[in-house]
Design a protein around this motif. Structure first.
Motif, PDB file in Angstrom:
ATOM      1  N   GLY A  52     -34.397 -28.546 -44.728  1.00  0.00           N
ATOM      2  CA  GLY A  52     -34.936 -27.653 -45.734  1.00  0.00           C
ATOM      3  C   GLY A  52     -34.210 -27.828 -47.039  1.00  0.00           C
ATOM      4  O   GLY A  52     -33.340 -28.702 -47.182  1.00  0.00           O
ATOM      5  N   PHE A  53     -34.575 -27.009 -48.017  1.00  0.00           N
ATOM      6  CA  PHE A  53     -33.947 -27.038 -49.339  1.00  0.00           C
ATOM      7  C   PHE A  53     -33.364 -25.667 -49.638  1.00  0.00           C
ATOM      8  O   PHE A  53     -34.008 -24.643 -49.382  1.00  0.00           O
ATOM      9  N   VAL A  54     -32.170 -25.661 -50.199  1.00  0.00           N
ATOM     10  CA  VAL A  54     -31.581 -24.408 -50.662  1.00  0.00           C
ATOM     11  C   VAL A  54     -32.250 -24.035 -51.980  1.00  0.00           C
ATOM     12  O   VAL A  54     -32.195 -24.789 -52.951  1.00  0.00           O
ATOM     13  N   VAL A  55     -32.888 -22.887 -52.013  1.00  0.00           N
ATOM     14  CA  VAL A  55     -33.569 -22.429 -53.220  1.00  0.00           C
ATOM     15  C   VAL A  55     -32.673 -21.497 -54.026  1.00  0.00           C
ATOM     16  O   VAL A  55     -32.616 -21.582 -55.260  1.00  0.00           O
ATOM     17  N   GLU A  56     -31.948 -20.618 -53.348  1.00  0.00           N
ATOM     18  CA  GLU A  56     -31.062 -19.678 -54.026  1.00  0.00           C
ATOM     19  C   GLU A  56     -29.766 -19.544 -53.247  1.00  0.00           C
ATOM     20  O   GLU A  56     -29.743 -19.705 -52.010  1.00  0.00           O
ATOM     21  N   VAL A  57     -28.694 -19.242 -53.946  1.00  0.00           N
ATOM     22  CA  VAL A  57     -27.411 -18.873 -53.340  1.00  0.00           C
ATOM     23  C   VAL A  57     -27.047 -17.495 -53.883  1.00  0.00           C
ATOM     24  O   VAL A  57     -27.041 -17.278 -55.102  1.00  0.00           O
ATOM     25  N   ASP A  58     -26.771 -16.577 -52.974  1.00  0.00           N
ATOM     26  CA  ASP A  58     -26.555 -15.193 -53.385  1.00  0.00           C
ATOM     27  C   ASP A  58     -25.419 -14.606 -52.559  1.00  0.00           C
ATOM     28  O   ASP A  58     -24.907 -15.243 -51.618  1.00  0.00           O
ATOM     29  N   ARG A  83     -37.474 -24.732 -60.978  1.00  0.00           N
ATOM     30  CA  ARG A  83     -38.771 -24.856 -61.648  1.00  0.00           C
ATOM     31  C   ARG A  83     -39.796 -25.559 -60.767  1.00  0.00           C
ATOM     32  O   ARG A  83     -40.984 -25.236 -60.812  1.00  0.00           O
ATOM     33  N   LEU A  84     -39.347 -26.517 -59.945  1.00  0.00           N
ATOM     34  CA  LEU A  84     -40.282 -27.197 -59.053  1.00  0.00           C
ATOM     35  C   LEU A  84     -40.670 -26.300 -57.885  1.00  0.00           C
ATOM     36  O   LEU A  84     -41.840 -26.275 -57.470  1.00  0.00           O
ATOM     37  N   HIS A  85     -39.726 -25.554 -57.341  1.00  0.00           N
ATOM     38  CA  HIS A  85     -40.070 -24.631 -56.260  1.00  0.00           C
ATOM     39  C   HIS A  85     -41.029 -23.553 -56.743  1.00  0.00           C
ATOM     40  O   HIS A  85     -41.965 -23.165 -56.030  1.00  0.00           O
ATOM     41  N   ARG A  86     -40.829 -23.088 -57.962  1.00  0.00           N
ATOM     42  CA  ARG A  86     -41.737 -22.082 -58.523  1.00  0.00           C
ATOM     43  C   ARG A  86     -43.151 -22.651 -58.662  1.00  0.00           C
ATOM     44  O   ARG A  86     -44.142 -21.982 -58.352  1.00  0.00           O
ATOM     45  N   LEU A  87     -43.255 -23.907 -59.122  1.00  0.00           N
ATOM     46  CA  LEU A  87     -44.561 -24.550 -59.241  1.00  0.00           C
ATOM     47  C   LEU A  87     -45.198 -24.740 -57.871  1.00  0.00           C
ATOM     48  O   LEU A  87     -46.397 -24.459 -57.693  1.00  0.00           O
ATOM     49  N   ALA A  88     -44.418 -25.193 -56.900  1.00  0.00           N
ATOM     50  CA  ALA A  88     -44.954 -25.405 -55.556  1.00  0.00           C
ATOM     51  C   ALA A  88     -45.453 -24.096 -54.952  1.00  0.00           C
ATOM     52  O   ALA A  88     -46.512 -24.056 -54.306  1.00  0.00           O
ATOM     53  N   ARG A  89     -44.709 -23.024 -55.179  1.00  0.00           N
ATOM     54  CA  ARG A  89     -45.120 -21.731 -54.647  1.00  0.00           C
ATOM     55  C   ARG A  89     -46.419 -21.259 -55.304  1.00  0.00           C
ATOM     56  O   ARG A  89     -47.319 -20.734 -54.629  1.00  0.00           O
ATOM     57  N   ALA A  90     -46.535 -21.465 -56.617  1.00  0.00           N
ATOM     58  CA  ALA A  90     -47.736 -21.029 -57.327  1.00  0.00           C
ATOM     59  C   ALA A  90     -48.956 -21.845 -56.913  1.00  0.00           C
ATOM     60  O   ALA A  90     -50.050 -21.301 -56.722  1.00  0.00           O
ATOM     61  N   ASP A 101     -45.866 -27.878 -47.799  1.00  0.00           N
ATOM     62  CA  ASP A 101     -46.836 -28.967 -47.932  1.00  0.00           C
ATOM     63  C   ASP A 101     -46.861 -29.508 -49.350  1.00  0.00           C
ATOM     64  O   ASP A 101     -47.000 -30.716 -49.567  1.00  0.00           O
ATOM     65  N   VAL A 102     -46.744 -28.631 -50.337  1.00  0.00           N
ATOM     66  CA  VAL A 102     -46.713 -29.078 -51.728  1.00  0.00           C
ATOM     67  C   VAL A 102     -45.443 -29.872 -52.000  1.00  0.00           C
ATOM     68  O   VAL A 102     -45.473 -30.932 -52.638  1.00  0.00           O
ATOM     69  N   LEU A 103     -44.310 -29.390 -51.523  1.00  0.00           N
ATOM     70  CA  LEU A 103     -43.049 -30.090 -51.756  1.00  0.00           C
ATOM     71  C   LEU A 103     -43.028 -31.451 -51.074  1.00  0.00           C
ATOM     72  O   LEU A 103     -42.380 -32.382 -51.556  1.00  0.00           O
ATOM     73  N   ARG A 104     -43.739 -31.572 -49.974  1.00  0.00           N
ATOM     74  CA  ARG A 104     -43.806 -32.874 -49.299  1.00  0.00           C
ATOM     75  C   ARG A 104     -44.518 -33.899 -50.167  1.00  0.00           C
ATOM     76  O   ARG A 104     -44.253 -35.096 -50.087  1.00  0.00           O
TER      77      ARG A 104
END
Length: 658
Positions: A52-58, A83-90, A101-104
């Motif tokens: 997977g990808f780390v999107v946020e660290v909190d 910015r890419l994760h935000r686009l993929a989610r949208a 699937d978008v990130l792939r």
């Protein structure tokens, strides 16, 4: 006590895993776990490790909450910026799909050597566009008043590309290269997506005349893995660049996007064949809304999709200062000629005269010799006795061959009348070349199709027989263009066949020399008139007006829902509850289908753009519910069978067919 946690986007196609999962960060991985890096994490329910990808660290205060720990940081390279994760989610939310699937599609497969070289480098220097190149780009854009200023202001624009050649190359390539170079000169990145590798080569050739080589990133499916991954890593850097590529180039995660441009958005190659099936045009629209960059649709024709956006004022038009159009002739058989003649006498004379000075382009519908055969007595289409596939001939007098299984039909017999005689019912590129070679003895004949790719021909006299989309470029332009099989093309059972034919013919006509005749044979309806008058936007408006009462795309959005009978019924009931006012005529079907060898159902859902978010949210929830209900049923073979997704949804289908 507080602890650090990572929110991870799992790389999994399962709809129930399409969300961010919290994982605890162990002390030994605290420094390496940063946003954007690849990690391996345990999936408790499946008892296995997934990437997977780390999107946020909190940090969280509830340290007693039971959390699994990250098992491994696969790479220190932050390949998924926010910015890419935000686009993929949208994009996924708009298409009722999964962000994974978008990130792939957006993030190439990791190549270790290319990644190590990138991590060891100091990053790319900011490219400098010289004043001479910037002036040349501005001169190209000056053909369209205020275009440069409007792009700099971040507007959404539709441009009708000039139908001509400039210095032996299509004018559209110079136009898009100039727009990208101007954006780069302003210190921002540009992204240009084109349908195929031939368009990509033309665009790259023009860009290398205007921008530094180090600032150009090519994103091409034909590249090797390391090349493609190295190009992707370059787009992550702060230095601006120009990204060119095919449909997935619109996801390029440049830091400051100033322009996203699409060439010929009506080409089916810009439709993504993989889930969530988002068209590059729709991705570009989503990206523009997120990044605030300029958006440019350029083509020789206007799709109904872009025309709808223009009609509602969402996309503006940028007309040229002077309107140019090829000399199109609608050629039909004269009274004294046989109506079955493939080439009217006027077109025949035009080809003969043009061959005295240079090459002539002849566009045909299909490749091969005889793409289809029929019984000579009853005209029944021929079929293979083994698989039922269509038969075709490779040459005159040759044994027919099945187009599906490849078997030769040595002793073919008609199943309808028992005749053994065959008739060639169509002419492909090779048969047309054979016929025209006999009609014009001594003329050089060039065949250009999928089996015989030709990118360019010289200016010597020649008959160039090409299938649609495979036309070579003649540097000085074709002295005549002959468009054959138009009536047959228009008979295809496709909602958008008129648009497609107009696009094929317009692109071919744009390769003609100035003043050269373009003969469209056997077509006189609205499509032919639009080509002859070069008023493609008017034709698109007519198409949009005809589809509006029927609520067919793009006048309305259409989603296809298919799966098990029970899952489809539940999804449609939930949709009616979740989206009130959808209308009783919104759902077409369901109709029975065979799905994966088992009985199933399929339905179409028509909805307005204003209800798009609510409809896709409801359909996505139904997919998730169906996947969860199928989870864990049975064991052994039954368990493997239950892994089949019981419900599938595709939104924005271009041609709704039940």
């Amino acid at each position: 006590m507080s602890r650090r946690i990572a929110r991870v986007q799992l790389d999994s196609p399962l709809p129930q895993l399409d969300r961010l999962f919290d994982y605890a960060i162990p002390d030994e991985l605290a420094d390496a776990t940063t946003p954007g890096v690849r990690v391996k994490v345990p999936l408790r329910s499946a008892g296995r490790m997934v990437e997977g990808f780390v999107v946020e660290v909190d940090a969280e205060d509830d340290a007693d909450r039971p959390l699994s720990e990250i098992d491994q940081v696969v790479s220190p390279a932050p390949v998924l910026p926010e910015r890419l994760h935000r686009l993929a989610r949208a994009v996924a939310d708009r298409a009722a799909g999964s962000a994974a699937d978008v990130l792939r599609l957006a993030v190439p497969k990791r190549m270790v050597r290319a990644e190590k070289a990138w991590l060891a480098s100091d990053g790319a220097e900011t490219p400098v566009v010289l004043s001479a190149e910037r002036a040349a780009a501005s001169a190209v854009l000056a053909e369209f008043p205020d275009l440069e200023e409007r792009l700099r202001a971040g507007e959404r624009l539709a441009v009708d590309a000039p139908p001509r050649l400039d210095e032996g190359r299509p004018a559209w390539a110079r136009l898009l290269a100039a727009a990208a170079a101007t954006t780069l000169a302003g210190g921002r990145s540009a992204i240009v997506a084109v349908p195929d590798h031939r368009d990509l080569d033309l665009l790259q050739e023009q860009l290398l005349r205007l921008v530094p080589d180090a600032a150009l990133v090519r994103h091409d499916a034909g590249q090797s893995g390391p090349e493609r991954y190295a190009g992707y890593l370059r787009t992550l850097e702060a230095a601006p660049c120009v990204v060119i590529g095919n449909r997935s180039a619109v996801y390029a995660p440049v830091v400051d996007a100033g322009l996203v441009a699409l060439w010929d958005d009506g080409d089916t190659l810009l439709e993504e064949p993989l889930a969530p099936y988002a068209h590059a045009r729709d991705v570009a629209l989503v990206r523009q809304s997120l990044d605030g960059c300029a958006l440019l649709f350029a083509a020789h024709t206007r799709t109904a999709d872009v025309e709808r956006l223009v009609s509602i004022g969402f996309v503006g038009e940028a007309p040229a200062a002077r309107r140019a159009s090829p000399r199109v002739v609608l050629a039909t058989a004269q009274e004294h000629e046989q109506t079955s003649a493939r080439i009217p006498s006027a077109s025949f004379r035009a080809v003969r005269d043009a061959l005295e000075t240079g090459p002539v382009l002849v566009q045909v519908a299909r490749p091969g010799y005889a793409p289809s055969l029929v019984c000579a007595d009853c005209r029944t289409p021929t079929r293979c006795a083994h698989c039922g596939g269509p038969l075709h001939a490779h040459a005159r007098g040759a044994t027919p061959v099945c187009g599906w299984c490849g078997r030769s039909a040595h002793a073919w017999t008609c199943q309808n009348c028992a005749s053994t005689r065959l008739r060639l019912s169509s002419s492909g590129s090779e048969r047309t070349a054979d016929e025209l070679g006999r009609a014009f003895p001594g003329a050089r004949v060039v065949v250009a199709d999928g089996a015989h790719p030709v990118r360019e021909v010289d200016d010597r006299p020649a008959l160039v027989i090409a299938t649609r989309g495979a036309e070579p470029i003649a540097p000085a332009g074709y002295r005549a263009v002959l468009l054959l099989d138009g009536d047959r093309m228009l008979q295809a059972p496709d909602l958008r066949i008129g648009e497609a034919c107009l696009r094929w013919w317009s692109n071919a006509a744009a390769l003609a020399a100035p003043g050269a005749p373009v003969h469209l044979v056997g077509v006189t309806g609205p499509v032919g008139r639009a080509l002859a008058s070069w008023t493609q936007p008017t034709y698109a408006r007519g198409e949009l007006a005809e589809r509006a009462p029927l609520r067919m795309p793009p006048a309305a959005r259409v989603a296809r829902v298919e799966g098990d009978h029970a899952a489809v019924d539940r999804a449609l009931r939930s949709l009616a509850d979740d989206v009130p006012g959808l209308g009783g005529d919104a759902v077409l079907g369901p109709v029975p289908i065979e799905r994966d060898g088992a009985p199933g159902a399929r339905a179409l859902v028509r909805f307005d753009y204003a209800r798009g978010a609510a409809v896709t949210r409801s359909l996505r929830a139904s997919v998730l519910s169906a996947a969860m209900s199928a989870r864990g049923r049975g064991g052994g073979k039954d368990r493997r069978r239950s892994a089949r997704i019981p419900l599938a949804v595709r939104v924005d289908i271009p041609d709704p067919e039940l």
